[in-house]
Design a protein around this motif. Sequence first.
Motif, PDB file in Angstrom:
ATOM      1  N   LYS A   1     -86.039  19.820 -16.303  1.00 21.15           N
ATOM      2  CA  LYS A   1     -85.499  19.798 -17.662  1.00 21.15           C
ATOM      3  C   LYS A   1     -84.853  21.134 -18.000  1.00 21.15           C
ATOM      4  O   LYS A   1     -83.771  21.175 -18.601  1.00 21.15           O
ATOM      5  N   VAL A   2     -85.493  22.225 -17.633  1.00 18.36           N
ATOM      6  CA  VAL A   2     -84.930  23.552 -17.900  1.00 18.36           C
ATOM      7  C   VAL A   2     -83.594  23.706 -17.185  1.00 18.36           C
ATOM      8  O   VAL A   2     -82.613  24.209 -17.752  1.00 18.36           O
ATOM      9  N   ARG A   3     -83.544  23.259 -15.922  1.00 19.13           N
ATOM     10  CA  ARG A   3     -82.285  23.390 -15.163  1.00 19.13           C
ATOM     11  C   ARG A   3     -81.190  22.530 -15.775  1.00 19.13           C
ATOM     12  O   ARG A   3     -80.042  22.973 -15.908  1.00 19.13           O
ATOM     13  N   ALA A   4     -81.539  21.302 -16.184  1.00 19.67           N
ATOM     14  CA  ALA A   4     -80.545  20.430 -16.814  1.00 19.67           C
ATOM     15  C   ALA A   4     -80.052  21.040 -18.123  1.00 19.67           C
ATOM     16  O   ALA A   4     -78.855  21.014 -18.434  1.00 19.67           O
ATOM     17  N   TRP A   5     -80.971  21.567 -18.899  1.00 23.18           N
ATOM     18  CA  TRP A   5     -80.626  22.193 -20.178  1.00 23.18           C
ATOM     19  C   TRP A   5     -79.685  23.377 -19.950  1.00 23.18           C
ATOM     20  O   TRP A   5     -78.681  23.544 -20.648  1.00 23.18           O
TER      21      TRP A   5
ATOM     22  N   ARG B   1     -75.881  29.812 -12.207  1.00 17.15           N
ATOM     23  CA  ARG B   1     -75.204  31.051 -11.868  1.00 17.15           C
ATOM     24  C   ARG B   1     -75.179  32.059 -13.017  1.00 17.15           C
ATOM     25  O   ARG B   1     -75.177  33.256 -12.806  1.00 17.15           O
ATOM     26  N   ARG B   2     -75.179  31.555 -14.244  1.00 20.80           N
ATOM     27  CA  ARG B   2     -75.091  32.442 -15.397  1.00 20.80           C
ATOM     28  C   ARG B   2     -76.353  32.454 -16.261  1.00 20.80           C
ATOM     29  O   ARG B   2     -76.371  33.107 -17.293  1.00 20.80           O
ATOM     30  N   VAL B   3     -77.380  31.708 -15.865  1.00 21.77           N
ATOM     31  CA  VAL B   3     -78.578  31.611 -16.699  1.00 21.77           C
ATOM     32  C   VAL B   3     -79.822  31.924 -15.872  1.00 21.77           C
ATOM     33  O   VAL B   3     -80.010  31.388 -14.782  1.00 21.77           O
ATOM     34  N   TYR B   4     -80.669  32.785 -16.441  1.00 23.83           N
ATOM     35  CA  TYR B   4     -81.933  33.148 -15.813  1.00 23.83           C
ATOM     36  C   TYR B   4     -83.072  32.875 -16.791  1.00 23.83           C
ATOM     37  O   TYR B   4     -82.870  32.819 -18.009  1.00 23.83           O
ATOM     38  N   VAL B   5     -84.292  32.738 -16.235  1.00 24.77           N
ATOM     39  CA  VAL B   5     -85.488  32.624 -17.066  1.00 24.77           C
ATOM     40  C   VAL B   5     -86.580  33.489 -16.451  1.00 24.77           C
ATOM     41  O   VAL B   5     -86.495  33.886 -15.284  1.00 24.77           O
ATOM     42  N   ASP B   6     -87.604  33.765 -17.243  1.00 20.36           N
ATOM     43  CA  ASP B   6     -88.719  34.562 -16.757  1.00 20.36           C
ATOM     44  C   ASP B   6     -89.390  33.872 -15.567  1.00 20.36           C
ATOM     45  O   ASP B   6     -89.744  32.693 -15.639  1.00 20.36           O
TER      46      ASP B   6
ATOM     47  N   SER C   1     -74.041  25.470 -20.330  1.00 19.34           N
ATOM     48  CA  SER C   1     -73.080  26.336 -19.649  1.00 19.34           C
ATOM     49  C   SER C   1     -71.712  25.687 -19.475  1.00 19.34           C
ATOM     50  O   SER C   1     -70.736  26.372 -19.177  1.00 19.34           O
ATOM     51  N   VAL C   2     -71.623  24.347 -19.628  1.00 10.38           N
ATOM     52  CA  VAL C   2     -70.355  23.647 -19.431  1.00 10.38           C
ATOM     53  C   VAL C   2     -69.694  23.389 -20.779  1.00 10.38           C
ATOM     54  O   VAL C   2     -70.354  23.391 -21.819  1.00 10.38           O
ATOM     55  N   LYS C   3     -68.408  23.155 -20.748  1.00  6.63           N
ATOM     56  CA  LYS C   3     -67.662  22.975 -21.992  1.00  6.63           C
ATOM     57  C   LYS C   3     -67.532  21.508 -22.401  1.00  6.63           C
ATOM     58  O   LYS C   3     -67.761  21.154 -23.551  1.00  6.63           O
ATOM     59  N   THR C   4     -67.146  20.655 -21.470  1.00  4.95           N
ATOM     60  CA  THR C   4     -66.873  19.258 -21.838  1.00  4.95           C
ATOM     61  C   THR C   4     -67.744  18.246 -21.104  1.00  4.95           C
ATOM     62  O   THR C   4     -67.814  17.090 -21.521  1.00  4.95           O
ATOM     63  N   ALA C   5     -68.375  18.646 -20.031  1.00  5.62           N
ATOM     64  CA  ALA C   5     -69.166  17.707 -19.236  1.00  5.62           C
ATOM     65  C   ALA C   5     -70.399  17.235 -20.012  1.00  5.62           C
ATOM     66  O   ALA C   5     -70.924  17.937 -20.884  1.00  5.62           O
ATOM     67  N   VAL C   6     -70.863  16.043 -19.667  1.00  2.00           N
ATOM     68  CA  VAL C   6     -71.992  15.386 -20.338  1.00  2.00           C
ATOM     69  C   VAL C   6     -73.076  15.112 -19.294  1.00  2.00           C
ATOM     70  O   VAL C   6     -72.781  14.654 -18.188  1.00  2.00           O
ATOM     71  N   LEU C   7     -74.327  15.390 -19.630  1.00  2.00           N
ATOM     72  CA  LEU C   7     -75.426  15.072 -18.726  1.00  2.00           C
ATOM     73  C   LEU C   7     -75.587  13.558 -18.633  1.00  2.00           C
ATOM     74  O   LEU C   7     -75.551  12.861 -19.641  1.00  2.00           O
ATOM     75  N   CYS C   8     -75.793  13.065 -17.431  1.00  2.29           N
ATOM     76  CA  CYS C   8     -75.981  11.633 -17.232  1.00  2.29           C
ATOM     77  C   CYS C   8     -77.108  11.393 -16.238  1.00  2.29           C
ATOM     78  O   CYS C   8     -77.711  12.336 -15.727  1.00  2.29           O
ATOM     79  N   GLY C   9     -77.395  10.121 -15.973  1.00  2.00           N
ATOM     80  CA  GLY C   9     -78.401   9.773 -14.975  1.00  2.00           C
ATOM     81  C   GLY C   9     -79.758  10.385 -15.275  1.00  2.00           C
ATOM     82  O   GLY C   9     -80.212  10.469 -16.408  1.00  2.00           O
ATOM     83  N   MET C  10     -80.437  10.841 -14.218  1.00  3.27           N
ATOM     84  CA  MET C  10     -81.777  11.386 -14.377  1.00  3.27           C
ATOM     85  C   MET C  10     -81.789  12.670 -15.201  1.00  3.27           C
ATOM     86  O   MET C  10     -82.795  12.965 -15.867  1.00  3.27           O
ATOM     87  N   SER C  11     -80.702  13.414 -15.180  1.00  4.34           N
ATOM     88  CA  SER C  11     -80.645  14.638 -15.978  1.00  4.34           C
ATOM     89  C   SER C  11     -80.666  14.315 -17.464  1.00  4.34           C
ATOM     90  O   SER C  11     -81.298  15.021 -18.259  1.00  4.34           O
ATOM     91  N   ALA C  12     -79.980  13.245 -17.865  1.00  4.18           N
ATOM     92  CA  ALA C  12     -80.043  12.816 -19.265  1.00  4.18           C
ATOM     93  C   ALA C  12     -81.461  12.375 -19.612  1.00  4.18           C
ATOM     94  O   ALA C  12     -81.967  12.681 -20.700  1.00  4.18           O
TER      95      ALA C  12
ATOM     96  N   HIS D   1     -87.265  26.202 -28.468  1.00  2.00           N
ATOM     97  CA  HIS D   1     -88.040  26.851 -27.414  1.00  2.00           C
ATOM     98  C   HIS D   1     -87.158  27.179 -26.217  1.00  2.00           C
ATOM     99  O   HIS D   1     -87.147  28.314 -25.732  1.00  2.00           O
ATOM    100  N   LEU D   2     -86.406  26.192 -25.746  1.00  2.19           N
ATOM    101  CA  LEU D   2     -85.550  26.441 -24.593  1.00  2.19           C
ATOM    102  C   LEU D   2     -84.444  27.433 -24.927  1.00  2.19           C
ATOM    103  O   LEU D   2     -84.046  28.241 -24.071  1.00  2.19           O
ATOM    104  N   GLU D   3     -83.943  27.386 -26.139  1.00  2.00           N
ATOM    105  CA  GLU D   3     -82.919  28.345 -26.536  1.00  2.00           C
ATOM    106  C   GLU D   3     -83.432  29.775 -26.405  1.00  2.00           C
ATOM    107  O   GLU D   3     -82.696  30.689 -26.049  1.00  2.00           O
ATOM    108  N   ASN D   4     -84.705  29.976 -26.671  1.00  3.87           N
ATOM    109  CA  ASN D   4     -85.266  31.326 -26.635  1.00  3.87           C
ATOM    110  C   ASN D   4     -85.593  31.811 -25.235  1.00  3.87           C
ATOM    111  O   ASN D   4     -85.613  33.020 -24.987  1.00  3.87           O
ATOM    112  N   VAL D   5     -85.872  30.890 -24.309  1.00  2.00           N
ATOM    113  CA  VAL D   5     -86.288  31.331 -22.975  1.00  2.00           C
ATOM    114  C   VAL D   5     -85.109  31.503 -22.021  1.00  2.00           C
ATOM    115  O   VAL D   5     -85.226  32.209 -21.019  1.00  2.00           O
ATOM    116  N   LEU D   6     -83.961  30.879 -22.310  1.00  2.00           N
ATOM    117  CA  LEU D   6     -82.805  31.023 -21.435  1.00  2.00           C
ATOM    118  C   LEU D   6     -82.176  32.400 -21.623  1.00  2.00           C
ATOM    119  O   LEU D   6     -81.953  32.842 -22.748  1.00  2.00           O
ATOM    120  N   ARG D   7     -81.899  33.063 -20.536  1.00  8.11           N
ATOM    121  CA  ARG D   7     -81.284  34.382 -20.582  1.00  8.11           C
ATOM    122  C   ARG D   7     -79.890  34.285 -19.969  1.00  8.11           C
ATOM    123  O   ARG D   7     -79.735  34.239 -18.752  1.00  8.11           O
TER     124      ARG D   7
END
Length: 336
Positions: A62-66, A43-48, A71-82, A10-16
Amino acid sequence: MTPTSRPDPHLENVLRRMPDAPAARKKVTSRPGWYRANVEVTRRVYVDRGWFNGLRNFERRKVRAWAVARSVKTAVLCGMSAAEIYGLPILNRNQYENVELCLPERRRPPSRRKWRDHTVYRDKYLAQADIAMVNGVYVTTIPRTYVDILLYHGELEALVFIDGALHERRTTRTELHRYLASRRGQWGIRRARNLLDDATGLAESPYETVARWLLRGVEKQLGITEIVPQAWFSTRSRQGKLQRRRVDLLVNGFLVIEIDGLIKYDERFLQERGVTYRQVMEDERYRERQIQNQGYQVLRLAPGEVWRDLIAKVTEIMKQNPQRVSPKKHFLPWAA
């Protein structure tokens, strides 16, 4: 690193996602009405815009964390974002909006000037064993997420998170104790081990954990000797059918505390279950009268009232009933 899982379709489809080339990005965003129809998540992702505005706050986070994670290459989500990606409850009392990231092994975060909007890097060693993939994005494991939330957001936030994780059986006490034992001596591990003793895994909402935590802080002053979460009571439906119903907290065996989570009265939630607000309210009041008729006192609070009124109201009730004993018609959660 734990086994991977598939991306959230679902999120894959809504991210632009915007093209990398500036000229290609300009071509997309220069279309008439583009910025009115879309909202920038990163900066590089938009949604409706209409879809995003219809989300609840935790869904937007959740959408913002996703979006950041994709958008990042090596960074890992942690804390509340995880925690958002896991779909586990968090309190977020301070309305923290930044997406939290950390880098594997001993890699140091980039300079603050290079941080993306609404992101923050945590400069703490991250072992490969502490990384999992959930719904297609890299996040810290639940035990590591628990420790990070404790360190960066405090004990109550961490307790709400781990209570929810235990309740939804996303982890076990054995797994948590094993993780904490393997990190003995590291920053925050002793606090995490002590706090884990207060987690029950029975709370069905963050505010049940909050209420229990607040009451724990005044046990001696108020003469509270027992706080039981999710005690069971025998009641009857309007059709006369015998049923067991749970209450949020039972204090000293006679005071029932019920916290009316706002989600129960949310229009979308009610529609999904085919009931009306009036039906929910009538059912709750009917159950409440049956519990009172068994000799218990019921205190009902809204989430906002937990912070403002819980301690004052419980103090008043305990002063009025210093010698009150339990009717003992309830069942403990582990015996029901």
